[in-house]
Scaffold this active site. Structure first.
Site, PDB file in Angstrom:
ATOM      1  N   LYS A 171       0.835  -1.207   0.000  1.00 36.37           N
ATOM      2  CA  LYS A 171       0.000   0.000   0.000  1.00 36.37           C
ATOM      3  C   LYS A 171       0.868   1.255   0.000  1.00 36.37           C
ATOM      4  O   LYS A 171       2.026   1.217   0.394  1.00 36.37           O
ATOM      5  CB  LYS A 171      -0.886  -0.001   1.241  1.00 36.37           C
ATOM      6  CG  LYS A 171      -1.823  -1.194   1.256  1.00 36.37           C
ATOM      7  CD  LYS A 171      -2.568  -1.310   2.556  1.00 36.37           C
ATOM      8  CE  LYS A 171      -3.511  -2.499   2.507  1.00 36.37           C
ATOM      9  NZ  LYS A 171      -4.155  -2.779   3.784  1.00 36.37           N
ATOM     10  N   ARG A 179     -12.493 -10.182  11.050  1.00 34.44           N
ATOM     11  CA  ARG A 179     -13.666  -9.311  11.224  1.00 34.44           C
ATOM     12  C   ARG A 179     -14.928  -9.956  10.688  1.00 34.44           C
ATOM     13  O   ARG A 179     -16.013  -9.718  11.171  1.00 34.44           O
ATOM     14  CB  ARG A 179     -13.431  -7.974  10.505  1.00 34.44           C
ATOM     15  CG  ARG A 179     -12.357  -7.129  11.143  1.00 34.44           C
ATOM     16  CD  ARG A 179     -11.898  -6.053  10.206  1.00 34.44           C
ATOM     17  NE  ARG A 179     -11.353  -6.642   8.995  1.00 34.44           N
ATOM     18  CZ  ARG A 179     -11.074  -5.987   7.888  1.00 34.44           C
ATOM     19  NH1 ARG A 179     -11.306  -4.703   7.830  1.00 34.44           N
ATOM     20  NH2 ARG A 179     -10.561  -6.594   6.838  1.00 34.44           N
ATOM     21  N   SER A 198      -8.892   0.797   7.817  1.00 38.82           N
ATOM     22  CA  SER A 198      -8.151   2.059   7.837  1.00 38.82           C
ATOM     23  C   SER A 198      -8.518   2.923   6.628  1.00 38.82           C
ATOM     24  O   SER A 198      -8.655   4.141   6.753  1.00 38.82           O
ATOM     25  CB  SER A 198      -6.655   1.785   7.865  1.00 38.82           C
ATOM     26  OG  SER A 198      -6.328   1.041   9.004  1.00 38.82           O
TER      27      SER A 198
HETATM   28  N1  COA Z   1     -10.009  -3.400  13.045  1.00 34.71           N
HETATM   29  C1  COA Z   1     -10.069  -2.506  12.069  1.00 34.71           C
HETATM   30  N2  COA Z   1      -9.533  -2.685  10.864  1.00 34.71           N
HETATM   31  C2  COA Z   1      -8.891  -3.830  10.657  1.00 34.71           C
HETATM   32  C3  COA Z   1      -8.794  -4.829  11.625  1.00 34.71           C
HETATM   33  C4  COA Z   1      -9.386  -4.575  12.875  1.00 34.71           C
HETATM   34  N3  COA Z   1      -9.344  -5.446  13.865  1.00 34.71           N
HETATM   35  N4  COA Z   1      -8.099  -5.861  11.100  1.00 34.71           N
HETATM   36  C5  COA Z   1      -7.790  -5.516   9.856  1.00 34.71           C
HETATM   37  N5  COA Z   1      -8.268  -4.288   9.591  1.00 34.71           N
HETATM   38  C6  COA Z   1      -8.165  -3.550   8.335  1.00 34.71           C
HETATM   39  C7  COA Z   1      -6.825  -2.915   8.170  1.00 34.71           C
HETATM   40  O1  COA Z   1      -6.798  -1.612   8.689  1.00 34.71           O
HETATM   41  C8  COA Z   1      -6.677  -2.889   6.669  1.00 34.71           C
HETATM   42  O2  COA Z   1      -7.356  -1.776   6.167  1.00 34.71           O
HETATM   43  P1  COA Z   1      -6.924  -1.122   4.783  1.00 34.71           P
HETATM   44  O3  COA Z   1      -6.884  -2.221   3.756  1.00 34.71           O
HETATM   45  O4  COA Z   1      -7.981  -0.155   4.557  1.00 34.71           O
HETATM   46  O5  COA Z   1      -5.571  -0.515   5.045  1.00 34.71           O
HETATM   47  C9  COA Z   1      -7.458  -4.131   6.200  1.00 34.71           C
HETATM   48  O6  COA Z   1      -8.318  -4.443   7.269  1.00 34.71           O
HETATM   49  C10 COA Z   1      -6.575  -5.278   5.888  1.00 34.71           C
HETATM   50  O7  COA Z   1      -5.810  -5.549   7.036  1.00 34.71           O
HETATM   51  P2  COA Z   1      -4.618  -6.566   7.003  1.00 34.71           P
HETATM   52  O8  COA Z   1      -5.009  -7.803   6.292  1.00 34.71           O
HETATM   53  O9  COA Z   1      -4.085  -6.676   8.372  1.00 34.71           O
HETATM   54  O10 COA Z   1      -3.648  -5.863   6.018  1.00 34.71           O
HETATM   55  P3  COA Z   1      -2.540  -4.889   6.331  1.00 34.71           P
HETATM   56  O11 COA Z   1      -2.259  -4.156   5.095  1.00 34.71           O
HETATM   57  O12 COA Z   1      -2.816  -4.060   7.527  1.00 34.71           O
HETATM   58  O13 COA Z   1      -1.290  -5.854   6.699  1.00 34.71           O
HETATM   59  C11 COA Z   1       0.449  -7.422   6.321  1.00 34.71           C
HETATM   60  C12 COA Z   1      -0.888  -6.894   5.847  1.00 34.71           C
HETATM   61  C13 COA Z   1       1.501  -6.324   6.338  1.00 34.71           C
HETATM   62  C14 COA Z   1       0.328  -8.007   7.692  1.00 34.71           C
HETATM   63  C15 COA Z   1       0.857  -8.545   5.359  1.00 34.71           C
HETATM   64  O14 COA Z   1       0.777  -8.065   4.034  1.00 34.71           O
HETATM   65  C16 COA Z   1       2.270  -9.030   5.616  1.00 34.71           C
HETATM   66  O15 COA Z   1       2.493  -9.763   6.537  1.00 34.71           O
HETATM   67  N6  COA Z   1       3.198  -8.597   4.777  1.00 34.71           N
HETATM   68  C17 COA Z   1       4.598  -8.943   4.912  1.00 34.71           C
HETATM   69  C18 COA Z   1       5.028  -9.918   3.848  1.00 34.71           C
HETATM   70  C19 COA Z   1       4.663 -11.293   4.279  1.00 34.71           C
HETATM   71  O16 COA Z   1       5.256 -11.862   5.161  1.00 34.71           O
HETATM   72  N7  COA Z   1       3.634 -11.814   3.603  1.00 34.71           N
HETATM   73  C20 COA Z   1       3.105 -13.107   3.907  1.00 34.71           C
HETATM   74  C21 COA Z   1       3.446 -14.006   2.799  1.00 34.71           C
HETATM   75  S1  COA Z   1       2.766 -15.587   3.098  1.00 34.71           S
END
Ligand code: COA
Length: 173
Positions: free
Chosen positions: A51, A100, A138
């Site tokens: 992102k 969620r 978010s």
């Molecule tokens: N309350 C409110 N919002 C929530 C939530 C909660 N409890 N849980 C998740 N969300 C929201 C997040 O804010 C996010 O919103 P956005 O898409 O509008 O920004 C959305 O839901 C998705 O959340 P999430 O799946 O946690 O994505 P993320 O972008 O915050 O994080 C990583 C993703 C960074 C954890 C993941 O891509 C990662 O681990 N990357 C590193 C590389 C890696 O190891 N990949 C795995 C390969 S197998």
């Protein structure tokens, strides 16, 4: 040989990864639920998220730090690369993810298995946030704030202020 993490007491350190752009009350709800379960929880911010974050890493670290103030055993960290490598570095054998809705499940299931394939000692623990936050993300919060809508029930006051400052700067530029 794989150690049975969840039954050896070896699962006391957990990482809760995300982009946290910005942290919301839904994330904080998950952190509050995780804190009493684990000895230590690292809320860990992805540096190289796919992102384009609104907030810099330093700003996100600061907002998370302020959000976890007073929650025992919780620290903020940052990682680039794979979340399992960061887990290894901090000695964590658990990855916390918030579920969620059912729609989150399929993707999370795939990632959880992939993460375990890469680091056999790591298990993913799913926690459900309060139902008030099941529709929260978010991006939605940012969109509402960008257009002057009310976000005070979705984020702490200082996060709301930080968003307003960003967006008023955006409109001035
Ligand atoms: N309350 C409110 N919002 C929530 C939530 C909660 N409890 N849980 C998740 N969300 C929201 C997040 O804010 C996010 O919103 P956005 O898409 O509008 O920004 C959305 O839901 C998705 O959340 P999430 O799946 O946690 O994505 P993320 O972008 O915050 O994080 C990583 C993703 C960074 C954890 C993941 O891509 C990662 O681990 N990357 C590193 C590389 C890696 O190891 N990949 C795995 C390969 S197998």
């Amino acid at each position: 040989m794989k150690t049975d993490n969840l039954h050896t007491g070896n699962c006391r350190i957990a990482v809760y990864p995300g982009t946290f752009d910005p942290i919301t009350n839904g994330h904080i709800d998950i952190i509050r639920r995780a804190a009493p379960i684990f000895q230590k929880v690292y809320v860990t911010i992805a540096v190289n998220s796919a992102k384009q974050p609104l907030f810099s890493l330093e700003e996100r670290l600061d907002l998370v730090r302020r959000s976890i103030e007073g929650i025992p055993g919780v620290e903020v960290s940052a990682f680039s690369g794979l979340v399992v490598d960061h887990a290894r570095q901090v000695g964590a054998t658990v990855i916390i993810r918030g579920l969620r809705a059912i729609s989150d499940f399929e993707y999370e299931f795939q990632i959880a298995l992939m993460n375990r394939k890469q680091y056999h000692l790591v298990d993913t623990v799913f926690l459900m946030p309060d139902e008030r936050y099941t529709y929260l993300s978010s991006s939605l919060v940012k969109e509402i704030a960008r257009h002057g809508g009310k976000v005070e029930c979705f984020v702490p006051e200082f996060v709301e202020t930080a968003m307003r400052e960003k967006f008023s700067k955006e409109t001035r530029e």
